[in-house]
Design a protein around this motif. Structure first.
Motif, PDB file in Angstrom:
ATOM      1  N   GLU A   1      37.224  39.552  29.416  1.00  0.00           N
ATOM      2  CA  GLU A   1      36.023  38.758  29.677  1.00  0.00           C
ATOM      3  C   GLU A   1      36.371  37.339  30.123  1.00  0.00           C
ATOM      4  OE1 GLU A   1      32.680  39.591  29.774  1.00  0.00           O
ATOM      5  OE2 GLU A   1      33.664  41.549  29.849  1.00  0.00           O
ATOM      6  N   ASP A   2      37.365  36.740  29.482  1.00  0.00           N
ATOM      7  CA  ASP A   2      37.781  35.393  29.888  1.00  0.00           C
ATOM      8  C   ASP A   2      38.281  35.402  31.328  1.00  0.00           C
ATOM      9  OD1 ASP A   2      37.146  34.531  27.355  1.00  0.00           O
ATOM     10  OD2 ASP A   2      39.222  34.412  26.658  1.00  0.00           O
ATOM     11  N   LEU A   3      39.026  36.444  31.696  1.00  0.00           N
ATOM     12  CA  LEU A   3      39.525  36.541  33.069  1.00  0.00           C
ATOM     13  C   LEU A   3      38.371  36.702  34.053  1.00  0.00           C
ATOM     14  CD1 LEU A   3      41.632  36.757  35.263  1.00  0.00           C
ATOM     15  CD2 LEU A   3      42.014  39.156  34.597  1.00  0.00           C
ATOM     16  N   ARG A   4      37.405  37.521  33.716  1.00  0.00           N
ATOM     17  CA  ARG A   4      36.251  37.687  34.614  1.00  0.00           C
ATOM     18  C   ARG A   4      35.532  36.352  34.830  1.00  0.00           C
ATOM     19  NH1 ARG A   4      35.177  43.002  35.721  1.00  0.00           N
ATOM     20  NH2 ARG A   4      35.915  44.534  34.187  1.00  0.00           N
ATOM     21  N   ASN A   5      35.429  35.570  33.776  1.00  0.00           N
ATOM     22  CA  ASN A   5      34.766  34.275  33.908  1.00  0.00           C
ATOM     23  C   ASN A   5      35.632  33.267  34.652  1.00  0.00           C
ATOM     24  OD1 ASN A   5      32.070  34.471  32.604  1.00  0.00           O
ATOM     25  ND2 ASN A   5      33.297  35.193  30.886  1.00  0.00           N
TER      26      ASN A   5
END
Length: 313
Positions: free
Chosen positions: A97-101
Motif C-alpha cells: 500500500e505504501d508503494l502504491r501511494n
C-alpha cells in the motif's frame, strides 16, 4: 502545503492510509519544473530505510535525467507509524500500500511523465507483488533481488512452521499486552556474533559485513535498526510476484552480481516472466557488492538507464 521541488535532493511527504510518509526526491542538476522527466520509484532491501542503498542510487539516476523517489515505509525511518510504540513493523502487505501511494505521489507531479520501478533485494518482492496490478509502473528493474522466496521460506517445512508459530505467538502477546515484541532476526546486534558464527560464508558473511558494521548499520544510519517487530514471517513468505511472474505485463530487467549466491532467486523469477525481459550479471560482484561499491553502482545504473530508455514509450 505544496513543497517547491528544486534541483538535487528534496525532502517530501505524502500520505499512505492516513499515515505521513517521508521521502526524498532526487532531481537532475538542471531540473526545471516546467519540463517533464521520466520518474522512478525505488524500494529498498529488507529491512532498510531510504538513507542506505537508495541514497547511493538516487543521485546517480538523477544524473541520468530521472526524477527518482526513495521513501521510508510506514513505521520505518522518518515516516510515522500506525502506533508510535509499534515501529519497525516489516509488514509486506502494508508495504504494498505504501508503494502504491508512492506511485500516486509521483503521478501527481506535473513534471513526471512515465513511472518506472526499481526493487533492491527484498524490495524486488514488494515491487513485483505490487505492479502486477499497478500498470502505472511501465517498466521494472531489480537489483540483487530475492524474487523467488519459496526456495528460502519453504525449503525446510519444520523451520517454516517454527518461524510462523513464533510470529503468531508474538502477535497474540502484542494483542493481549498492547506492547511490542521485538527481535533481531539476523543476530547482528550481538557483540559476540562473529565469535558465535566462525564459519560464516556467502550472503550470511556479507550480511554481517554490511548490517553489523558501520558500513551499512545503525552507527552510520541511525534511522535504521536490525531489531524489528516479531511478526515478519507472517508476511515475508507471501510473495505474489513470484507466482504471477508469467502474468507480468511490464518489461523486466534482472541485475545480479555474478558472484552472488542469491542470483538464483532472480533467475528463477526471470525464467517465469513472459513479457519483454533482460538478465544481466555484474562480473566480480556479490549480492551486497551492488549496494554500495561505486564501480558496481555505475554499471548497474548504465544497464537500468539503457533498459528504461528502450521502453520509454
Amino acid at each position: 502545503m505544496t513543497i517547491e521541488i528544486k534541483p538535487g535532493t528534496n525532502k517530501i511527504n505524502f500520505k499512505s492510509q492516513g499515515i505521513n510518509i517521508v521521502g526524498v526526491l532526487y532531481t537532475p542538476e538542471n531540473f526545471n519544473s516546467t519540463k517533464t522527466y521520466e520518474g522512478i520509484v525505488m524500494t529498498p532491501p529488507f529491512p532498510q530505510v531510504k538513507d542506505q542503498v537508495l541514497a547511493n542510487y538516487g543521485p546517480k539516476l538523477a544524473e541520468r535525467g530521472y526524477v527518482a523517489l526513495a521513501f521510508d515505509y510506514s513505521s520505518k525511518g522518518e515516516s510515522d507509524s500506525y502506533d508510535p510504540k509499534f515501529r519497525d513493523d516489516e509488514n509486506m502487505t502494508r508495504k504494498w500500500e505504501d508503494l502504491r501511494n508512492a506511485i500516486s505521489y509521483l503521478g501527481s507531479l506535473a513534471f513526471v511523465e512515465g513511472i518506472n520501478g526499481i526493487g533492491f533485494c527484498g524490495g524486488g518482492n514488494i515491487m513485483s507483488s505490487t505492479i502486477i496490478t499497478d500498470l502505472r509502473v511501465k517498466a521494472f528493474a531489480s537489483v540483487s533481488a530475492m524474487m523467488a522466496s519459496d526456495m528460502m521460506q519453504f525449503a525446510d517445512r519444520n523451520v517454516f512452521i517454527q518461524q510462523v508459530q513464533a510470529a503468531n505467538a508474538a502477535r497474540q502477546k502484542m494483542f493481549e499486552t498492547g506492547e511490542p515484541v521485538l527481535h533481531d532476526y539476523f543476530g547482528y546486534t550481538d557483540p559476540d556474533f562473529l565469535k558465535k558464527n566462525p564459519n560464516l560464508s556467502g550472503t550470511f558473511a556479507e550480511g554481517y559485513d554490511y548490517y553489523g558494521t558501520a558500513r551499512g548499520g545503525t552507527e552510520t544510519y541511525p534511522n535504521f535498526t536490525n531489531v524489528l517487530i516479531s511478526t515478519v514471517f507472517e508476511t515475508a513468505a507471501v510473495n505474489l510476484g513470484e507466482h504471477y511472474a508469467d502474468k507480468l505485463i511490464q518489461p523486466y530487467c534482472g541485475i545480479v552480481g555474478a558472484e552472488a549466491d542469491t542470483a538464483i532467486c532472480t533467475k528463477a523469477y526471470f525464467d517465469k516472466v513472459t513479457s519483454a525481459k533482460e538478465y544481466h550479471e555484474i562480473e566480480g560482484a556479490s549480492h551486497v557488492g551492488l549496494y554500495d561499491v561505486p564501480e558496481n553502482i555505475e554499471k548497474v545504473v548504465e544497464i537500468i538507464d539503457t533498459f528504461f530508455q528502450k521502453h520509454s514509450k
